[in-house]
Design a protein around this motif. Structure first.
Motif, PDB file in Angstrom:
ATOM      1  N   ARG A  80       0.925  -1.454   0.060  1.00  0.00           N
ATOM      2  CA  ARG A  80       0.281  -0.591   0.207  1.00  0.00           C
ATOM      3  C   ARG A  80       1.272   1.496  -0.163  1.00  0.00           C
ATOM      4  O   ARG A  80       1.957   1.124   0.639  1.00  0.00           O
ATOM      5  N   GLN A  82      -2.247  -0.476  -5.878  1.00  0.00           N
ATOM      6  CA  GLN A  82      -2.899  -1.528  -5.629  1.00  0.00           C
ATOM      7  C   GLN A  82      -2.801  -3.038  -5.656  1.00  0.00           C
ATOM      8  O   GLN A  82      -1.295  -2.882  -6.132  1.00  0.00           O
ATOM      9  N   THR A 102      -3.512  -6.685  -6.729  1.00  0.00           N
ATOM     10  CA  THR A 102      -4.107  -7.659  -7.708  1.00  0.00           C
ATOM     11  C   THR A 102      -3.719  -9.529  -7.397  1.00  0.00           C
ATOM     12  O   THR A 102      -2.243  -9.406  -6.622  1.00  0.00           O
ATOM     13  N   SER A 122      -9.218  -7.172   2.147  1.00  0.00           N
ATOM     14  CA  SER A 122      -9.144  -6.178   1.327  1.00  0.00           C
ATOM     15  C   SER A 122      -8.209  -6.302   0.227  1.00  0.00           C
ATOM     16  O   SER A 122      -7.441  -4.915  -0.576  1.00  0.00           O
ATOM     17  N   ASP A 159      -7.524  -5.833  -3.941  1.00  0.00           N
ATOM     18  CA  ASP A 159      -8.313  -4.435  -5.156  1.00  0.00           C
ATOM     19  C   ASP A 159      -8.985  -5.945  -5.567  1.00  0.00           C
ATOM     20  O   ASP A 159     -10.112  -5.418  -6.550  1.00  0.00           O
ATOM     21  N   ARG A 160      -8.248  -6.798  -6.365  1.00  0.00           N
ATOM     22  CA  ARG A 160      -9.186  -7.958  -7.216  1.00  0.00           C
ATOM     23  C   ARG A 160      -8.202  -9.222  -7.492  1.00  0.00           C
ATOM     24  O   ARG A 160      -7.361  -9.477  -6.889  1.00  0.00           O
ATOM     25  N   LEU A 180     -13.902  -6.120  -4.983  1.00  0.00           N
ATOM     26  CA  LEU A 180     -12.888  -6.812  -5.616  1.00  0.00           C
ATOM     27  C   LEU A 180     -13.798  -6.810  -6.596  1.00  0.00           C
ATOM     28  O   LEU A 180     -14.814  -7.119  -7.148  1.00  0.00           O
TER      29      LEU A 180
END
Length: 265
Positions: free
Chosen positions: A129, A132, A134, A156, A158-159, A187
């Motif tokens: 952080r 992003q 993945t 948490s 993102d994808r 997500l």
């Protein structure tokens, strides 16, 4: 296609689908942007599933491209079960990415039982952080994808990059649709797995995904005029996900021991 995918879905027409290109060289990255990619995943050793690319490649890609660059952080080929030393390598790689202008990292770790390694994942997220994050296709090797998705939502992420657990994203399209609906806006499900110009439209219509991950690669002949055909560094069949080739102390010791038989002149 798994039984849970049986049935018919109402076709959707995509009006805005982000294309992420997976590349392992600077010429490929530049070509991807010129071809319309909206984001790059930068890797090394794609023919063996991908590992962390070199610092030089990352630096020049961020310098030359105007689209976001995500970087794969994977310390070796093979499975996704990592030691404390390998986690340390990944954390240090992530720390080196931040000053280079990298927009995101691509990570993934599993336990020996095939669950998301939550502790490792959280450590890597904390290190990454505000970039992003993945979670890559280690997700497709998880014991239970619903449990894996729950773990990623809780962490948490993102994808998640996934084929829906199938051999191809198109085969896993209905699972992708189910995962996407479950994730909601918490997500992003990034579809990946042998996506081509001939199947991407159908994949998007069936799965409803709004991000796709592609190679879009074609054979590129060498410009070398002189060619030595008796020597090769390429492997015909690289090891699979549950096997890798790695230096071992006992094998190296055999080499060293063999040298003791050599008489020095």
């Amino acid at each position: 296609m798994e039984a849970a995918q049986a049935g018919t879905l109402t076709p959707r027409v995509s009006t805005s689908v982000l294309v992420e290109a997976c590349v392992d060289a600077i010429d490929a990255a530049i070509e991807a942007e010129q071809g319309g990619a909206a984001r790059i995943e930068l890797c090394g050793e794609l023919l063996q599933g991908g590992v962390t690319p070199s610092a030089g490649l990352i630096d020049i890609a961020c310098e030359r491209l105007s689209i976001p660059v995500f970087v794969l952080v994977r310390p070796r080929t093979g499975d996704f079960l990592y030691t404390a030393d390998e986690l340390n390598v990944m954390v240090r790689d992530i720390e080196m990415l931040k000053p280079l202008g990298v927009a995101g990292v691509v990570i993934g770790a599993l336990t020996a039982d095939g669950d998301v390694d939550v502790a490792t994942t959280r450590t890597l997220i904390d290190a990454a952080r505000p970039m992003q994050v993945t979670f890559h296709r280690a997700f497709d090797f998880a014991r239970d994808q619903d449990d894996a998705l729950a773990a990623l939502l809780d962490a948490s992420v993102d994808r998640v990059l996934t084929s829906g657990g199938a051999a191809t994203a198109l085969e896993g399209a209905l699972t992708l649709d189910r995962l996407r609906k479950r994730a909601g806006d918490k997500l992003t499900v990034l579809a990946g797995g042998k996506i081509t110009a001939s199947n991407v439209a159908e994949l998007v219509r069936v799965s409803g995904v709004r991000e796709v991950h592609v190679r879009a690669a074609l054979p590129l002949p060498s410009a070398m005029l002189f060619r030595r055909n008796t020597t090769s560094l390429s492997r015909v069949a690289p090891p699979g996900e549950y096997e890798r080739s790695a230096t071992r102390a006992d094998e190296l010791a055999r080499v060293v021991a063999s040298l003791s038989e050599v008489t020095t002149l």
